[in-house]
Structures are given as structure tokens and as C-alpha cells.
Design an enzyme around this catalytic site. Structure first.
Site, PDB file in Angstrom:
ATOM      1  N   ASP A  32    -106.558  12.260  99.707  1.00 43.53           N
ATOM      2  CA  ASP A  32    -106.830  12.308  98.265  1.00 43.53           C
ATOM      3  C   ASP A  32    -105.531  11.964  97.540  1.00 43.53           C
ATOM      4  O   ASP A  32    -104.470  11.862  98.153  1.00 43.53           O
ATOM      5  CB  ASP A  32    -107.294  13.730  97.866  1.00 43.53           C
ATOM      6  N   SER A  33    -105.626  11.835  96.215  1.00 43.41           N
ATOM      7  CA  SER A  33    -104.422  11.579  95.420  1.00 43.41           C
ATOM      8  C   SER A  33    -103.510  12.803  95.376  1.00 43.41           C
ATOM      9  O   SER A  33    -102.339  12.680  95.040  1.00 43.41           O
ATOM     10  CB  SER A  33    -104.833  11.204  93.998  1.00 43.41           C
TER      11      SER A  33
ATOM     12  N   TYR B 126    -104.888   9.044  90.389  1.00 47.14           N
ATOM     13  CA  TYR B 126    -105.493   7.759  90.741  1.00 47.14           C
ATOM     14  C   TYR B 126    -106.462   7.287  89.650  1.00 47.14           C
ATOM     15  O   TYR B 126    -106.709   6.111  89.497  1.00 47.14           O
ATOM     16  CB  TYR B 126    -106.289   7.898  92.051  1.00 47.14           C
ATOM     17  N   GLY B 127    -107.013   8.271  88.942  1.00 46.20           N
ATOM     18  CA  GLY B 127    -108.146   7.999  88.058  1.00 46.20           C
ATOM     19  C   GLY B 127    -107.874   7.038  86.918  1.00 46.20           C
ATOM     20  O   GLY B 127    -108.795   6.437  86.380  1.00 46.20           O
TER      21      GLY B 127
ATOM     22  N   CYS C 116    -111.700  11.566  97.854  1.00 49.36           N
ATOM     23  CA  CYS C 116    -111.316  11.229  96.489  1.00 49.36           C
ATOM     24  C   CYS C 116    -112.396  10.297  95.951  1.00 49.36           C
ATOM     25  O   CYS C 116    -112.678   9.266  96.565  1.00 49.36           O
ATOM     26  CB  CYS C 116    -109.959  10.524  96.522  1.00 49.36           C
ATOM     27  N   ASN C 117    -112.991  10.679  94.850  1.00 47.75           N
ATOM     28  CA  ASN C 117    -114.058   9.847  94.281  1.00 47.75           C
ATOM     29  C   ASN C 117    -113.525   8.493  93.837  1.00 47.75           C
ATOM     30  O   ASN C 117    -114.181   7.479  94.003  1.00 47.75           O
ATOM     31  CB  ASN C 117    -114.683  10.547  93.074  1.00 47.75           C
ATOM     32  N   THR C 118    -112.333   8.494  93.253  1.00 52.72           N
ATOM     33  CA  THR C 118    -111.786   7.240  92.727  1.00 52.72           C
ATOM     34  C   THR C 118    -111.538   6.254  93.865  1.00 52.72           C
ATOM     35  O   THR C 118    -111.910   5.083  93.784  1.00 52.72           O
ATOM     36  CB  THR C 118    -110.480   7.520  91.945  1.00 52.72           C
TER      37      THR C 118
ATOM     38  N   GLU D 174    -104.095  20.524  88.451  1.00 49.63           N
ATOM     39  CA  GLU D 174    -102.816  20.452  89.170  1.00 49.63           C
ATOM     40  C   GLU D 174    -101.799  21.454  88.606  1.00 49.63           C
ATOM     41  O   GLU D 174    -100.923  21.918  89.312  1.00 49.63           O
ATOM     42  CB  GLU D 174    -102.247  19.019  89.131  1.00 49.63           C
TER      43      GLU D 174
ATOM     44  N   CYS E  18    -115.319  14.444  90.925  1.00 48.25           N
ATOM     45  CA  CYS E  18    -113.886  14.338  91.210  1.00 48.25           C
ATOM     46  C   CYS E  18    -113.568  15.555  92.053  1.00 48.25           C
ATOM     47  O   CYS E  18    -114.004  16.675  91.719  1.00 48.25           O
ATOM     48  CB  CYS E  18    -113.074  14.361  89.918  1.00 48.25           C
ATOM     49  N   THR E  19    -112.831  15.343  93.134  1.00 49.51           N
ATOM     50  CA  THR E  19    -112.649  16.452  94.075  1.00 49.51           C
ATOM     51  C   THR E  19    -111.770  17.576  93.520  1.00 49.51           C
ATOM     52  O   THR E  19    -111.694  18.653  94.097  1.00 49.51           O
ATOM     53  CB  THR E  19    -112.086  15.937  95.418  1.00 49.51           C
ATOM     54  N   HIS E  20    -111.119  17.321  92.394  1.00 49.31           N
ATOM     55  CA  HIS E  20    -110.380  18.400  91.740  1.00 49.31           C
ATOM     56  C   HIS E  20    -111.317  19.380  91.011  1.00 49.31           C
ATOM     57  O   HIS E  20    -110.963  20.528  90.782  1.00 49.31           O
ATOM     58  CB  HIS E  20    -109.402  17.839  90.696  1.00 49.31           C
TER      59      HIS E  20
HETATM   60  N1  DGL Z   1    -109.411  13.856  93.090  1.00 51.58           N
HETATM   61  C1  DGL Z   1    -109.576  12.472  92.849  1.00 51.58           C
HETATM   62  C2  DGL Z   1    -111.001  12.054  92.597  1.00 51.58           C
HETATM   63  O1  DGL Z   1    -111.855  12.616  93.168  1.00 51.58           O
HETATM   64  C3  DGL Z   1    -108.598  11.777  91.988  1.00 51.58           C
HETATM   65  C4  DGL Z   1    -108.043  12.432  90.809  1.00 51.58           C
HETATM   66  C5  DGL Z   1    -106.931  11.588  90.278  1.00 51.58           C
HETATM   67  O2  DGL Z   1    -105.951  11.410  90.999  1.00 51.58           O
HETATM   68  O3  DGL Z   1    -107.065  11.059  89.151  1.00 51.58           O
HETATM   69  O4  DGL Z   1    -111.289  11.148  91.891  1.00 51.58           O
END
Ligand code: DGL
Length: 276
Positions: free
Chosen positions: A15-16, A47-48, A78-80, A157, A189-191
Site C-alpha cells: 500500500d502507499s 497515492y490518491g 491499495c484501491n488507487t 495517518e 480506500c484501505t485507510h
Molecule cells: N490506501 C490507499 C487506497 O486504498 C491510498 C491512499 C493514498 O495514498 O492516497 O487508495
């Protein structure tokens, strides 16, 4: 390497940053025999808000690093990265790789009763329309409403999981979805599972919240079973079982990971991902 030896190899998860730990946690729960090598790109998060080209380059570098660690399969947690890079990387790779978007789309399509699904995610994930593409492949009649929530990743974060600031921002982001009559909401988003209770408070009990992590871990298990790669040997708890690598700020990552994972993480190592 023969099949049995391959089965004992670790699964790579990336993931990011810390978000993918919500997926790693689910993999640990559903397939406790699997070893995991986790990479969090803490130097280059988020990453988004970056382009498809950049995220594809980052993902390729991470996949090269994980291949060097001899993983038997990779989960883009990571979804992105799943939205932007998965298709291309899958073609180039000689081991299985899965993302989090397809599993999440499948569960949501099954869960909705009124055919109105909301998706929250990064600008990249929402802009790619990847969730609506997959959901409408399953059922073209479902309406998918996306909303980018770029401030959620920094709030998570920063550890502001339950905080008035997060409540306020979430209320602003989510009102457009709650007003539109969705009955299902994908945490795309995994966050975001880390601020699930805030989201729950705002959207109400009637909306089904979909966390793609659960379904992703289930899909990984099925895939490993099908390929004869599921690890049959119970693992000892120890430094070898779960290994964590980051591209920056290993101490901060370690503290964070210890607040999310059941098993204390012993250490996180920093590597220079630009070398890959
Ligand atoms: N956790 C990541 C996702 O699922 C990326 C979040 C990010 O880095 O912007 O998209």
C-alpha cells in the site's frame, strides 16, 4: 522451486502507507498459516492525488522488490494502485496478483437492495470510475455514486480516527451521498476502515458499509487453494512470519502498525524503493 516449497513462501502485500494493514490484518485472520511481507510506501504517500503513470511506476518498483523477496502471490492492498496499475502489472507478472477493488465491487453489488451504491475513495480511485465499471458488469441497473475524500488519508495517518475535525470533514464529504438515498457504501480506500465508526455515525445504521478487505482476503485464500499454494504448515509467531518494509519513517510506521495489528510487530525496515 517445487509446489510445496512455493506454498511456504510469503505473500506480498503493499500500500502507499499504513492503509494496507487493514487488509493484512484480514489475511492474518483468514489464513493464519501464511507468511506476509508488507511494504508501505511511506516516502511517497499519498497515492490518491497522483497520476496513473506515477502510480503504475511506483507499483512496478514495489512488485520488483517483493519478487526479490520470493513472494508467491501479491495483494495490491491499495484501491488507487488496484485502479490504476493492476491490469498492466498482472500481464507482466509470473505469479498471481489481486487487488481490492473487484472483491469490494462484488460484495456491494450483492448487498444493495435499492440499487444505489455509494463509493468513497481517493481522487484517483473515484476519477477512474473503476468501481462503477465492475459493479455495472455485474448489474448494469445499479447506480453508483462516487465521492472523493482526499482529506481522509492524512487524517488517518495523523491518527485522528475519532476526533471532531474528522467528524466535521466527514459530514461535509458524506452529505451528498446520504442525501441521494444510497443503501450501501463502499469504503474504497484501505485507510478508511480505521475511521469506520465516524462514517457509521454520519450515514446511519441503515446503510451497509462494505470493507473490501474481508472479501479480498477470502479471494486470496481461494486463489492460493486453487493454485495449490496455500501454506499447510502452522507458523510460529516470530520475526520471520510477518515482515514489514517501508520507504521512510520506519519508527512511526511501527508504532502505527502496533496499534492496528493484534500481533506486535517487531520491526519495520526502511529500504530505498527507487533502487527497484
Ligand atoms: N490506501 C490507499 C487506497 O486504498 C491510498 C491512499 C493514498 O495514498 O492516497 O487508495
Amino acid at each position: 522451486m517445487n509446489r510445496e516449497a512455493m506454498g511456504e513462501a510469503p505473500v506480498g502485500v503493499f500500500d502507499s502507507g499504513v492503509g494496507g494493514l487493514t487488509v493484512a490484518r484480514e489475511i492474518m485472520r483468514q489464513t493464519p498459516n501464511e507468511k506476509i511481507i508488507y511494504f508501505g510506501d511511506t516516502a511517497r504517500v499519498p497515492y490518491g492525488s497522483k497520476s496513473k503513470e506515477t502510480i503504475t511506476r511506483y507499483s512496478r518498483q514495489i512488485v520488483r522488490f517483493l519478487r526479490e523477496q520470493r513472494v508467491k502471490a501479491i495483494v495490491a492492498a491499495c484501491n488507487t494502485a488496484s485502479a490504476y496499475a493492476l491490469d498492466e502489472i498482472e500481464k507482466e507478472l509470473d505469479i498471481p496478483i489481486i487487488g481490492v477493488v473487484k472483491p469490494g465491487a462484488k460484495v456491494a453489488a450483492e448487498a444493495t437492495k435499492n440499487g444505489r451504491i455509494g463509493v468513497i475513495g481517493t481522487e484517483g480511485t473515484i476519477g477512474s470510475h473503476i468501481y462503477s465499471t465492475y459493479i455495472n458488469e455485474i448489474d448494469p441497473g445499479i447506480k453508483v455514486l462516487g465521492k472523493a475524500c482526499p482529506l481522509f488519508v492524512p487524517l488517518v495517518e495523523e491518527g485522528l480516527w475519532q476526533d471532531p475535525v474528522t467528524d466535521e470533514i466527514a459530514t461535509r464529504y458524506l452529505s451528498v451521498l446520504t442525501d441521494s438515498g444510497i443503501d450501501t457504501l463502499i469504503l474504497g480506500c484501505t485507510h478508511y476502515p480505521l475511521i469506520r465508526s465516524t462514517v457509521r455515525k454520519i450515514v446511519g445504521e441503515e446503510v451497509t458499509l462494505v470493507n473490501p478487505a474481508y472479501e479480498t482476503a477470502r479471494e486470496l485464500k481461494e486463489l492460493l487453494e486453487k493454485e495449490g499454494l496455500l501454506n499447510g504448515k502452522p507458523q510460529e509467531l516470530g520475526s520471520n512470519r510477518y515482515q514489514f518494509y517501508v520507504s521512510d519513517m520506519a519508527d512511526k510506521f511501527q508504532t502505527f502498525a502496533n496499534s492496528i495489528l493484534k500481533y506486535g510487530i517487531l520491526s519495520a525496515k526502511t529500504i530505498n524503493i527507487e533502487n527497484y
